[in-house]
Design a protein around this motif. Structure first.
Motif, PDB file in Angstrom:
ATOM      1  N   ALA A 871       0.804  -1.050  -0.020  1.00  0.00           N
ATOM      2  CA  ALA A 871      -0.127   0.076   0.145  1.00  0.00           C
ATOM      3  C   ALA A 871       0.898   1.230   0.014  1.00  0.00           C
ATOM      4  O   ALA A 871       1.881   1.447   0.894  1.00  0.00           O
ATOM      5  N   SER A 872       0.656   2.257  -0.897  1.00  0.00           N
ATOM      6  CA  SER A 872       1.335   3.369  -1.008  1.00  0.00           C
ATOM      7  C   SER A 872       1.082   4.447  -0.304  1.00  0.00           C
ATOM      8  O   SER A 872       1.882   5.554  -0.578  1.00  0.00           O
ATOM      9  N   HIS A 873       0.190   4.742   0.797  1.00  0.00           N
ATOM     10  CA  HIS A 873      -0.285   5.580   1.631  1.00  0.00           C
ATOM     11  C   HIS A 873      -0.388   5.193   2.870  1.00  0.00           C
ATOM     12  O   HIS A 873      -1.430   5.541   3.535  1.00  0.00           O
ATOM     13  N   GLN A 874       0.611   4.311   3.178  1.00  0.00           N
ATOM     14  CA  GLN A 874       0.461   3.545   4.410  1.00  0.00           C
ATOM     15  C   GLN A 874       0.641   4.416   5.878  1.00  0.00           C
ATOM     16  O   GLN A 874       1.660   4.328   6.570  1.00  0.00           O
ATOM     17  N   THR A 875       0.348   5.477   5.980  1.00  0.00           N
ATOM     18  CA  THR A 875       0.460   6.505   7.239  1.00  0.00           C
ATOM     19  C   THR A 875      -0.207   6.006   8.103  1.00  0.00           C
ATOM     20  O   THR A 875      -0.804   6.747   8.925  1.00  0.00           O
ATOM     21  N   GLY A 876      -0.117   4.728   8.377  1.00  0.00           N
ATOM     22  CA  GLY A 876      -0.897   3.988   9.469  1.00  0.00           C
ATOM     23  C   GLY A 876       0.550   3.745  10.493  1.00  0.00           C
ATOM     24  O   GLY A 876       1.144   4.548  10.847  1.00  0.00           O
ATOM     25  N   TRP A 877       0.926   2.368  10.325  1.00  0.00           N
ATOM     26  CA  TRP A 877       2.058   2.050  11.132  1.00  0.00           C
ATOM     27  C   TRP A 877       3.245   2.667  10.729  1.00  0.00           C
ATOM     28  O   TRP A 877       4.373   3.049  11.187  1.00  0.00           O
ATOM     29  N   THR A 878       3.286   3.148   9.475  1.00  0.00           N
ATOM     30  CA  THR A 878       4.671   3.612   8.804  1.00  0.00           C
ATOM     31  C   THR A 878       4.810   4.959   9.253  1.00  0.00           C
ATOM     32  O   THR A 878       6.198   5.618   9.296  1.00  0.00           O
ATOM     33  N   ALA A 879       3.758   5.841   9.957  1.00  0.00           N
ATOM     34  CA  ALA A 879       3.783   6.901  10.519  1.00  0.00           C
ATOM     35  C   ALA A 879       4.619   6.966  11.819  1.00  0.00           C
ATOM     36  O   ALA A 879       5.176   7.942  12.429  1.00  0.00           O
ATOM     37  N   LEU A 880       4.895   5.884  12.091  1.00  0.00           N
ATOM     38  CA  LEU A 880       5.845   5.550  13.530  1.00  0.00           C
ATOM     39  C   LEU A 880       7.262   6.359  13.282  1.00  0.00           C
ATOM     40  O   LEU A 880       7.922   6.693  14.110  1.00  0.00           O
ATOM     41  N   VAL A 881       7.261   6.338  11.930  1.00  0.00           N
ATOM     42  CA  VAL A 881       8.556   7.265  11.802  1.00  0.00           C
ATOM     43  C   VAL A 881       8.869   8.431  12.158  1.00  0.00           C
ATOM     44  O   VAL A 881       9.524   9.286  12.819  1.00  0.00           O
ATOM     45  N   ALA A 882       7.588   9.290  12.677  1.00  0.00           N
ATOM     46  CA  ALA A 882       7.430  10.542  13.068  1.00  0.00           C
ATOM     47  C   ALA A 882       7.738  10.270  14.636  1.00  0.00           C
ATOM     48  O   ALA A 882       8.256  11.040  15.226  1.00  0.00           O
ATOM     49  N   HIS A 883       7.457   9.102  15.237  1.00  0.00           N
ATOM     50  CA  HIS A 883       7.867   8.963  16.577  1.00  0.00           C
ATOM     51  C   HIS A 883       9.340   8.630  16.747  1.00  0.00           C
ATOM     52  O   HIS A 883       9.812   8.860  17.921  1.00  0.00           O
ATOM     53  N   LEU A 884       9.968   8.095  15.700  1.00  0.00           N
ATOM     54  CA  LEU A 884      11.150   7.820  15.715  1.00  0.00           C
ATOM     55  C   LEU A 884      12.090   9.158  15.782  1.00  0.00           C
ATOM     56  O   LEU A 884      13.207   9.443  16.444  1.00  0.00           O
ATOM     57  N   LEU A 885      11.705   9.994  14.788  1.00  0.00           N
ATOM     58  CA  LEU A 885      12.306  11.321  14.690  1.00  0.00           C
ATOM     59  C   LEU A 885      12.024  12.130  15.797  1.00  0.00           C
ATOM     60  O   LEU A 885      12.762  13.011  15.901  1.00  0.00           O
TER      61      LEU A 885
END
Length: 897
Positions: A871-885
């Protein structure tokens, strides 16, 4: 609205609005991006005999057929009940249909499963949806619907997906960028701007058609509320605008005003049954597709000449938009009657204020030490999460029985084997965090748990509400199981809910113990379900099914095994050890303030020790999950007779035992006397059982760690995990060892089974080929592994180091190892050379700023290159990058006493 100056405790105006809006019923949350990106092809809309949701309601029906449970549109909004909807439609004067919704291939059409064939991005948003912007990229040439299908049909699973950019329609930037902006003047007053920019080399024309319509609640025989939209332009005060008025029995009255020269069109949100199904007549002379037929085909009889209906639109013809030119359309949705001030200076002031307040909000939320590039990625991740808050309506009992009129269900829907038959209690009509607005326009239990971590940084109340919602009586099964996803609520997702609850509690400042109690008491039921249903032999070795890792095994782990066989799973058992520890952690936190929770903490402590004992020695078939020769954990296949067989394939299932690691705070011996007493009893009488409980004196400070994996086994696992020829990639930890590039085969019970490292899209049809756990990097499990390595690292300090990469001679502490994983995940979104690794070889990797500005958050990532997949708009769990940053977490308060 409360002015920020009146509430100095809140650092920004948006924080003040959040304080005013703690719950789903709050006024500021009434309107939001809750309109789905795709409603067709969902289980909810499937009333077919064979249960093939994709074919029963395909894309080609969507423009002409009324939905039963929701609506969809481009960059749209709706009220939190989904009664009144707004979105933008487009026509480039070449397409065969009006562009009203995103297009993509169904599960059977894509060579790697379903696949959106569009380009769009959530640009920005605040948690109360006081400010939102969304971008859609629309080709100026005819949209190649059939060409995309044909090219994909011709490709095999060995080939890359064929994307819209591959057709050539976007060459020379021959597209319009359509940016939709929403700014709330008040909770029920929304200023809307549609900006259309021609990026092509020549002048081009486009029709922009903002829609306002009512969800069809009247055709099914279950709801008699009145609803209508009428043209009231003639009644408006002097001004250059057109106006429609919507009346709804529950919502009341709203007006949508459109500035400028627009024709107003009306039809009804009713199915064109004559065209689709050969019916003798339609319920309305002006069906759902009427506005599209009027604009594209010139059929004036398709719209209601009386200026009324349940679906309306403003038709703007933008002729000869020059290269680089932007034209703007302004609208306003409000309960107030439009007047001469509707589009006056106040309209622009609202836009300017909300934009400024959004910047102010994120300046506070995102740490000041981040680079501009990292801030951009984090803010886009938050925006995607907020835009994926969708209205989810689904009542399984009503769906299974069908409606008195309209959507009738087949008798087979009531059979015991029918989809979701055992979930007749399930009934949601809530705003839910979705993984993706097109490919996953439905919630998944473990996805949602991960969403709440970054959400807690911007909207902790909504994050908590989501975790509570999954445990409510209309979602959780009476037996305690959490609903997995709508395709099969009874499937099994990993038990990550308790971990998410703890993380949200921490991010929210360790202050909301009521939230902990609410979810913890429900999770007691869920924990019991796991113990009673997934430990068949009572051995504390668990069997969970595929557990979200679709095709990671040599065979489908969700399918029933032959009679008498049992698959004792390393990952299922690890997840349960992890679950025990998270419940233990919550219980000791509650026990600090209420001693009644002390013995509950003791229960989970003891249960974890029982699982650790089983993992450390033998399973029910006298075969350990740990393989001493290989230094790794494996699943074990236990036959009814004969010896158990370890499935010696090194995959993520063998890394997950690392998740069973939890620090025990130094205050526990004093604050939890029951737990302390039990621990001392065990230390005296069963010292072997408490070996997972480690303690050390670190310069006068006692540190304690509860760990499923002892230091020797941990080292052996990490030697493989940080081996670049096995699990370690430049962008995190792979899901299958890369040492299997040439495949590996095993003989099991007379069958030859094989598996091969596949760094990219799935080459198998298992689970529809939608995802691949045979090599790619997956964000959620990487985040968990890093989180637990950090727990180990805080305990061991610099007394435990590991080579990274294995064989390099470079030693790192386990905290540094966690940072290496997290930095690899973040590097997916950082520009390297010509673009971000996550962009791969797709058009998004172009150095043209029109593409380079927009990071795409994919479902998972190539284990070798980091290219985004699935899925090309998976700002679901891939939005975890915001938590890492942006991992800022308040320190816990000083313990009592």
């Amino acid at each position: 609205m409360t002015d920020a100056a009146d509430q100095p405790a809140h650092p920004t105006v948006e924080h003040s609005r959040l304080a005013e809006s703690p719950g789903a019923q709050s006024a500021w949350r009434t309107w939001g991006p809750y309109l789905a990106g795709r409603q067709w092809g969902t289980v909810r809309e499937d009333y077919s005999e064979d249960g093939n949701a994709w074919e029963s309601f395909p894309f080609d029906h969507a423009r002409s057929r009324a939905y039963r449970w929701g609506e969809d549109g481009l960059g749209g909004i709706c009220d939190r009940f989904g009664f009144l909807n707004f979105s933008v439609a487009l026509w480039n004067r070449r397409d065969p249909i009006l562009k009203e919704r995103l297009f993509g291939l169904t599960n059977g059409e894509g060579n790697h499963g379903e696949d959106a064939k569009e380009y769009w991005w959530a640009l920005d948003g605040t948690p109360t949806h006081s400010w939102m912007t969304w971008l859609y990229r629309y080709p100026q040439a005819e949209y190649p619907y059939e060409g995309l299908r044909e090219a994909s049909r011709a490709r095999t699973r060995m080939d890359r997906e064929f994307e819209l950019a591959d057709t050539g329609v976007l060459d020379e930037n021959r597209f319009f960028d359509v940016v939709v902006t929403y700014a709330k003047a008040s909770p029920d007053d929304v200023c809307i701007v549609v900006d259309v920019t021609n990026h092509g080399p020549e002048a081009a024309s486009v029709d922009v058609v903002p829609h306002l319509w009512l969800r069809n609640t009247w055709s099914w025989g279950r709801d008699d509320r009145t609803a209508s939209i009428v043209d009231v332009t003639a009644d408006a005060l002097p001004g250059d605008m057109a106006v429609v008025r919507a009346e709804h029995g529950f919502l009341g009255r709203y007006h949508l005003a459109a500035q400028g020269d627009a024709r107003v069109l009306f039809c009804d949100n009713e199915t064109n049954a004559v065209e689709l199904f050969g019916a003798p007549e339609n319920l309305s002379a002006w069906t759902k597709d009427g506005i599209g037929r009027r604009i594209v085909e010139g059929d004036e009889s398709a719209v209601n000449p009386d200026g009324t209906g349940t679906k309306s639109a403003f038709w703007y013809s933008l002729d000869d938009v020059a290269p680089g030119e932007t034209r703007s359309i302004r609208l306003r949705l409000s309960t107030a009657v439009p007047d001469s001030f509707t589009f006056g200076p106040g309209f622009d002031a609202v836009l300017a204020d909300r934009r400024y307040e959004a910047d102010q909000f994120y300046d506070h939320v995102i740490g000041p030490d981040l680079s501009a590039a990292d801030r951009h990625v984090a803010r886009r991740a938050y925006a995607g999460l907020l835009w994926c808050k969708q209205l989810y309506r689904y009542d399984v009992r009503e769906w299974a029985q069908g409606d008195p009129v309209g959507a009738s269900a087949p008798q087979s829907r009531l059979d015991a084997t029918a989809r979701n038959h055992a979930w007749s209690h399930f009934s949601l009509a809530d705003v839910v965090s979705m993984p993706d607005e097109w490919e996953y326009p439905w919630f998944a239990a473990w996805d949602l748990a991960f969403h709440t971590i970054p959400l807690a940084h911007v909207d902790p109340d909504f994050a908590k509400e989501q975790l509570v919602l999954m445990c409510r009586e209309w979602a959780m099964h009476p037996n305690g199981q959490l609903p997995a996803y709508e395709w099969e609520f009874g499937d099994v997702n990993p038990p990550v809910h308790a971990w998410a609850v703890w993380q949200v509690y921490r991010i929210d400042g360790h202050r909301d113990r009521e939230f902990l109690v609410r979810v913890f008491t429900k999770l007691l039921l869920n924990f019991s379900w796991w113990v009673n249903r997934k430990d068949a032999g009572g051995s504390n070795i668990f069997e969970g099914g595929f557990l979200g890792m679709d095709n990671i095994g040599m065979f489908n782990r969700s399918e029933p095994l032959p009679p008498g066989f049992r698959l004792e799973q390393s990952d299922a058992t690890s997840w349960m050890a992890f679950y025990c520890q998270q419940m233990f952690k919550i219980a000791i936190e509650l026990a600090r303030h209420d001693s009644a929770w002390d013995d509950v903490a003791t229960k989970f402590f003891a249960h974890f020790l029982s699982i650790a004992e089983a993992v450390g020695s033998f399973g029910s078939a006298q075969m350990s999950l740990w393989h001493e020769e290989d230094g790794f954990f494996y699943d074990v296949l236990a036959p009814p007779h004969g010896d158990a067989v370890p499935l010696r394939v090194r995959s993520m299932v063998g890394l997950l035992p690392i998740l069973g690691a939890t620090e025990i705070p130094s205050w526990v011996p004093k604050e939890c006397p029951d737990l302390t007493s039990r621990l001392r009893w065990l230390q005296h009488r069963r010292p072997d059982l408490v070996s997972p409980m480690m303690s050390r004196n670190d310069n006068g400070t006692w540190r304690m760690l509860l760990a499923l994996v002892d230091p020797d086994r941990l080292r052996r696992i990490l030697e493989r995990m940080f081996d670049s020829d096995e699990f370690l990639s430049s962008f995190g930890i792979r899901s299958l060892s890369a040492s299997y590039r040439d495949g590996v085969t095993m003989e099991i019970e007379g069958r030859s089974l094989s598996i091969e490292y596949e760094p990219g899209e799935s080459r198998t049809s298992m689970f529809g080929g939608n995802s691949n756990w045979r090599g790619p990097v997956w964000f959620p499990v990487n985040v968990l592994l890093a989180d637990k390595l950090r727990a180990y690292g805080r305990y061991f300090g610099d007394t435990f180091t590991i080579e990274i990469p294995t064989g390099s001679g470079v030693q790192h502490t386990l905290v540094e190892a966690a940072e290496i994983i997290e930095n690899g995940l973040a590097d997916l979104f950082r520009v390297r050379g010509s673009g971000r690794p996550s962009d791969g070889d797709r058009i998004e990797s172009s150095d043209d700023p029109l593409w380079a500005e927009h990071p795409t958050f994919s479902e998972y990532f190539d284990g070798d290159t980091g290219e985004g997949l699935g899925a090309s708009h998976q700002t679901g769990w891939t939005a975890l990058v915001a938590h890492l940053l942006n991992p800022r977490v308040p320190q816990p308060p000083t313990p009592p006493g």
